[in-house]
Design a protein around this motif. Sequence first.
Motif, PDB file in Angstrom:
ATOM      1  N   GLY A  99       0.818  -1.214   0.000  1.00 41.87           N
ATOM      2  CA  GLY A  99       0.000   0.000   0.000  1.00 41.87           C
ATOM      3  C   GLY A  99       0.843   1.251   0.000  1.00 41.87           C
ATOM      4  O   GLY A  99       0.518   2.244  -0.654  1.00 41.87           O
ATOM      5  N   ALA A 100       1.969   1.218   0.730  1.00 40.13           N
ATOM      6  CA  ALA A 100       2.866   2.378   0.764  1.00 40.13           C
ATOM      7  C   ALA A 100       3.495   2.638  -0.600  1.00 40.13           C
ATOM      8  O   ALA A 100       3.881   3.764  -0.907  1.00 40.13           O
ATOM      9  N   ASP A 101       3.583   1.607  -1.418  1.00 37.14           N
ATOM     10  CA  ASP A 101       4.235   1.722  -2.723  1.00 37.14           C
ATOM     11  C   ASP A 101       3.233   1.782  -3.876  1.00 37.14           C
ATOM     12  O   ASP A 101       3.621   1.791  -5.036  1.00 37.14           O
ATOM     13  N   VAL A 102       1.934   1.825  -3.545  1.00 37.12           N
ATOM     14  CA  VAL A 102       0.917   1.632  -4.568  1.00 37.12           C
ATOM     15  C   VAL A 102       0.947   2.709  -5.657  1.00 37.12           C
ATOM     16  O   VAL A 102       0.768   2.411  -6.846  1.00 37.12           O
ATOM     17  N   PHE A 103       1.182   3.962  -5.320  1.00 30.05           N
ATOM     18  CA  PHE A 103       1.169   5.023  -6.319  1.00 30.05           C
ATOM     19  C   PHE A 103       2.509   5.145  -7.039  1.00 30.05           C
ATOM     20  O   PHE A 103       2.555   5.407  -8.241  1.00 30.05           O
ATOM     21  N   VAL A 104       3.598   4.922  -6.307  1.00 33.45           N
ATOM     22  CA  VAL A 104       4.924   4.962  -6.934  1.00 33.45           C
ATOM     23  C   VAL A 104       5.037   3.840  -7.961  1.00 33.45           C
ATOM     24  O   VAL A 104       5.579   4.033  -9.059  1.00 33.45           O
ATOM     25  N   ALA A 105       4.522   2.652  -7.624  1.00 35.06           N
ATOM     26  CA  ALA A 105       4.595   1.507  -8.530  1.00 35.06           C
ATOM     27  C   ALA A 105       3.741   1.707  -9.776  1.00 35.06           C
ATOM     28  O   ALA A 105       4.010   1.105 -10.821  1.00 35.06           O
ATOM     29  N   ASN A 106       2.721   2.552  -9.678  1.00 39.77           N
ATOM     30  CA  ASN A 106       1.830   2.798 -10.824  1.00 39.77           C
ATOM     31  C   ASN A 106       2.063   4.176 -11.427  1.00 39.77           C
ATOM     32  O   ASN A 106       1.131   4.781 -11.972  1.00 39.77           O
ATOM     33  N   GLU A 107       3.290   4.663 -11.345  1.00 36.66           N
ATOM     34  CA  GLU A 107       3.627   5.994 -11.858  1.00 36.66           C
ATOM     35  C   GLU A 107       3.206   6.175 -13.315  1.00 36.66           C
ATOM     36  O   GLU A 107       2.600   7.181 -13.689  1.00 36.66           O
ATOM     37  N   GLY A 108       3.516   5.180 -14.154  1.00 32.15           N
ATOM     38  CA  GLY A 108       3.196   5.296 -15.581  1.00 32.15           C
ATOM     39  C   GLY A 108       1.710   5.440 -15.832  1.00 32.15           C
ATOM     40  O   GLY A 108       1.279   6.311 -16.604  1.00 32.15           O
ATOM     41  N   LEU A 109       0.895   4.612 -15.170  1.00 32.48           N
ATOM     42  CA  LEU A 109      -0.553   4.667 -15.359  1.00 32.48           C
ATOM     43  C   LEU A 109      -1.131   5.975 -14.822  1.00 32.48           C
ATOM     44  O   LEU A 109      -2.035   6.557 -15.434  1.00 32.48           O
ATOM     45  N   ILE A 110      -0.619   6.438 -13.696  1.00 31.50           N
ATOM     46  CA  ILE A 110      -1.137   7.672 -13.096  1.00 31.50           C
ATOM     47  C   ILE A 110      -0.892   8.863 -14.013  1.00 31.50           C
ATOM     48  O   ILE A 110      -1.749   9.749 -14.160  1.00 31.50           O
ATOM     49  N   LYS A 111       0.266   8.889 -14.658  1.00 27.45           N
ATOM     50  CA  LYS A 111       0.614  10.020 -15.524  1.00 27.45           C
ATOM     51  C   LYS A 111      -0.013   9.932 -16.914  1.00 27.45           C
ATOM     52  O   LYS A 111      -0.227  10.954 -17.559  1.00 27.45           O
ATOM     53  N   GLN A 112      -0.301   8.715 -17.368  1.00 29.12           N
ATOM     54  CA  GLN A 112      -0.763   8.559 -18.756  1.00 29.12           C
ATOM     55  C   GLN A 112      -2.242   8.229 -18.872  1.00 29.12           C
ATOM     56  O   GLN A 112      -2.860   8.542 -19.884  1.00 29.12           O
ATOM     57  N   LEU A 113      -2.810   7.583 -17.846  1.00 31.83           N
ATOM     58  CA  LEU A 113      -4.203   7.158 -17.921  1.00 31.83           C
ATOM     59  C   LEU A 113      -5.051   7.971 -16.941  1.00 31.83           C
ATOM     60  O   LEU A 113      -4.844   7.892 -15.739  1.00 31.83           O
ATOM     61  N   PRO A 114      -5.982   8.764 -17.441  1.00 34.72           N
ATOM     62  CA  PRO A 114      -6.808   9.607 -16.556  1.00 34.72           C
ATOM     63  C   PRO A 114      -7.875   8.777 -15.835  1.00 34.72           C
ATOM     64  O   PRO A 114      -9.008   8.655 -16.297  1.00 34.72           O
ATOM     65  N   THR A 115      -7.487   8.189 -14.717  1.00 38.37           N
ATOM     66  CA  THR A 115      -8.418   7.389 -13.920  1.00 38.37           C
ATOM     67  C   THR A 115      -8.419   7.901 -12.483  1.00 38.37           C
ATOM     68  O   THR A 115      -7.458   8.539 -12.043  1.00 38.37           O
ATOM     69  N   PRO A 116      -9.478   7.618 -11.738  1.00 33.44           N
ATOM     70  CA  PRO A 116      -9.477   7.988 -10.320  1.00 33.44           C
ATOM     71  C   PRO A 116      -8.306   7.329  -9.597  1.00 33.44           C
ATOM     72  O   PRO A 116      -7.912   6.203  -9.910  1.00 33.44           O
ATOM     73  N   LEU A 117      -7.768   8.041  -8.631  1.00 34.15           N
ATOM     74  CA  LEU A 117      -6.602   7.541  -7.893  1.00 34.15           C
ATOM     75  C   LEU A 117      -6.929   6.241  -7.154  1.00 34.15           C
ATOM     76  O   LEU A 117      -6.067   5.372  -7.012  1.00 34.15           O
ATOM     77  N   SER A 118      -8.155   6.102  -6.723  1.00 34.72           N
ATOM     78  CA  SER A 118      -8.541   4.923  -5.937  1.00 34.72           C
ATOM     79  C   SER A 118      -8.517   3.640  -6.745  1.00 34.72           C
ATOM     80  O   SER A 118      -8.484   2.545  -6.157  1.00 34.72           O
ATOM     81  N   VAL A 119      -8.524   3.722  -8.069  1.00 35.33           N
ATOM     82  CA  VAL A 119      -8.473   2.522  -8.905  1.00 35.33           C
ATOM     83  C   VAL A 119      -7.259   1.672  -8.556  1.00 35.33           C
ATOM     84  O   VAL A 119      -7.325   0.444  -8.479  1.00 35.33           O
ATOM     85  N   HIS A 120      -6.121   2.330  -8.331  1.00 34.32           N
ATOM     86  CA  HIS A 120      -4.878   1.609  -8.044  1.00 34.32           C
ATOM     87  C   HIS A 120      -4.929   0.925  -6.682  1.00 34.32           C
ATOM     88  O   HIS A 120      -4.331  -0.137  -6.500  1.00 34.32           O
TER      89      HIS A 120
END
Length: 276
Positions: A99-120
């Motif tokens: 969980g602590a790494d959830v957004f860092v690990a999905n850096e590419g998707l967060i920057k390229q795919l416009p989805t709600p943050l909670s999806v990850h």
Amino acid sequence: MTFTDAASSSRTFRRAGQDLAEGFGRRELWLHLGWQDIKQRYRRSVLGPFWITIATGTTAVAMGALYSQLFHLELAEHLPYVTLGLIVWNLINAAILEGADVFVANEGLIKQLPTPLSVHVYRLVWRQMILFAHNIIIYVVIAMIYPKPWSWADLTFIPALFLLMLNAVWVALCFGILATRYRDIAPLLASVVQLLFFMTPIIWNAETLQRQGAERWGTIIELNPLLHYLDIVRAPLLGAEQELRHWLVVLALTVIGWAFALLAMRQYRARVAYWV
């Protein structure tokens, strides 16, 4: 509207709740991504995710057999106890550390795919529930070897598991946002969780403390919140007596945790894409 006005308008509880609701509504996306995570991790492997089941089962049997001898406990009682402890612990451990790494690990998707943050976050929790389903097979096998009487009260493990998932979401949201902003948080959490493993009754129990004359540690151990999460799932499956205080602590932490999660989403949700 200026940049400041736009930023202020995004920092509302309504927008935070909207992110959580829209993210949950995109179930096809995070269900697919979570399943693909499992397939990708064990690509070209014959047994696939069952390698985790084998590893967990081997560890549980080895530790259960060893500590039952060391603590002079009945193997038929201690082995299921240790097995369930490890299975539930793996779920809790992943919720915190991954969980602590959830957004860092999905850096590419967060920057390229416009989805709600909670999806990850939903993707992470779904992936861990798949692994939990694989691992619970170990307990089913052990329960067949060492059968015990069942009652309708044992079904309370279902709402307990739901509560665990609900808490895994807010834990991943809070620690994910915090660890994305401050990268030292992840290794710090790893050290704390490792310490809590030994402070949580997984390979030992209250009877062990009594035999070792360490009853005074019982009060200190009660302050460990992971004890309560573990017990509400494990006790029903073991057919053990359930204690109301564990449920009350978990329910209280659920409310408090979600309050912090909503506050974190309200304040910092829009900044995660820049921090990653």
